[in-house]
Design an enzyme around this catalytic site. Sequence first.
Site, mmCIF file in Angstrom:
data_model
loop_
_atom_site.group_PDB
_atom_site.id
_atom_site.type_symbol
_atom_site.label_atom_id
_atom_site.label_comp_id
_atom_site.label_asym_id
_atom_site.label_seq_id
_atom_site.Cartn_x
_atom_site.Cartn_y
_atom_site.Cartn_z
ATOM 1 N N GLY A 191 58.315 24.055 11.317
ATOM 2 C CA GLY A 191 57.547 22.757 11.453
ATOM 3 C C GLY A 191 58.119 21.535 11.101
ATOM 4 O O GLY A 191 58.518 20.947 11.891
ATOM 5 N N CYS A 241 39.563 4.524 -3.724
ATOM 6 C CA CYS A 241 39.204 4.351 -4.969
ATOM 7 C C CYS A 241 39.451 5.624 -5.818
ATOM 8 O O CYS A 241 38.572 6.434 -6.079
ATOM 9 C CB CYS A 241 37.733 4.145 -4.891
#
Length: 418
Positions: free
Chosen positions: A275, A343
């Site tokens: 991959g 955040c």
Amino acid sequence: MDHFTYHGGVLCAEGVKLPELAAQVGTPFYCYSTATLERHYRVFDEAFAGIPHKICYAVKSNPNLAVIATLAGCGAGADVVSEGEIRRALAAGVAPGDIVFSGVGKTRDEMAYALAQKIFQFNVESLPELEALNEVAGSLGTTAPIAVRVNPDVDAGTHAKISTGSKHNKFGIDITEAREVYARAAKMPHITVQGVSMHIGSQLTQLAPFERAFTRLVEFVATLRADGHRITTLDVGGGLGIPYGRETPPTPLDYAEVVKKVTKGVDCTLVFEPGRMIVGNAGILVTRVIYVKENAGRRFAIVDAAMNDLMRPAMYDAYHEIVTVQESTKAAAVRYDIVGPVCESSDIFAEQRELPELKAGDLIAFRTAGAYGAAMSSMYNSRLLIPEVMVRDNVFAICRPRTSYEAMLAAENLPEWQ
Ligand code: LLP
């Protein structure tokens, strides 16, 4: 080697200038290079010239249809881990007979779908899975071609979160117990034993763990044959590492030398599931600096990409080289923490990275982001999935557009009582 280089003072993807691309598609975005994909595939394939082999690209590393289609055009098959990935591989032009189905948790529905497509091989990871597959194949009046994924108990020497070949991992069947599983498989009427498979981990930068694992695998093939099984495929998985920073992983040729040495005379079709090695360096993530701020003597460049777009630094402390899109004539002189707007304090791409001076509006690029980048992205913080662009010479195509806020909201329903 890749095709993201500076021309005329700006970073280009092949013949396309990235600032022009940014102006057209907006930031952040992923950009892939066709020539790089094709080159990596070719180099890997040629390393095994003259040996019967199948390269089944690990779709999980980058499931974009245009990426799979580019590789399918080179002759690649697919290593998949879900029905979704089978559907992607087929939609991108991979022949069903070139698909291997891996994964520890294949559901009966997924098995039925894969059987109906007549895929090449199921890599079975447990006895309960084998029993389920036998039943599903029986209910469809067919037989399932299988390899058992054995766990050779080899330490891959890679990051703990991407290591799969040790005894304590959830993957595969312990090599000392697999013989019994083959004996059971041989008695199942809807199972055809055809091979053995393994995959010991990802981003391996040494050959020794591969060599140890392949050696155990080849010995195991001899044991199985002595037991009367007909073994015709040997699937050695993926895992070959690539340079993100200063690593010097083995080249495909070095890797091939070890494979050839260890599997000499084994008389099987070799199956590979690469991959990262194929797609890693073929993709970059381009982002724009929103603000530069200073806090307690530290300088932060806040960019418009975040951990939801490229998860690897937050999840594995992964290093990605960062470059400015405008070629800088000055040396990297300033240390920045490159952070996203999410955040979470783990939304950090790089700490104290030396770069040329940055200002709001500048474009920077994370290199080597083609593998497990877009593939692992999410909409955390209700951020839109970002575009994926494929470049070929001096043309480009937006092969996955940015999602829209309308689509984001339309995907959900309120309960009728609200
Ligand atoms: N085959 C199997 C059964 C796999 O589980 C994997 C990857 C591959 C092949 C492909 O391995 P590669 O050639 O790409 O190393 N998200 C992590 C990597 C997870 C790898 C999972 N399995 C990362 O970003 O580093």
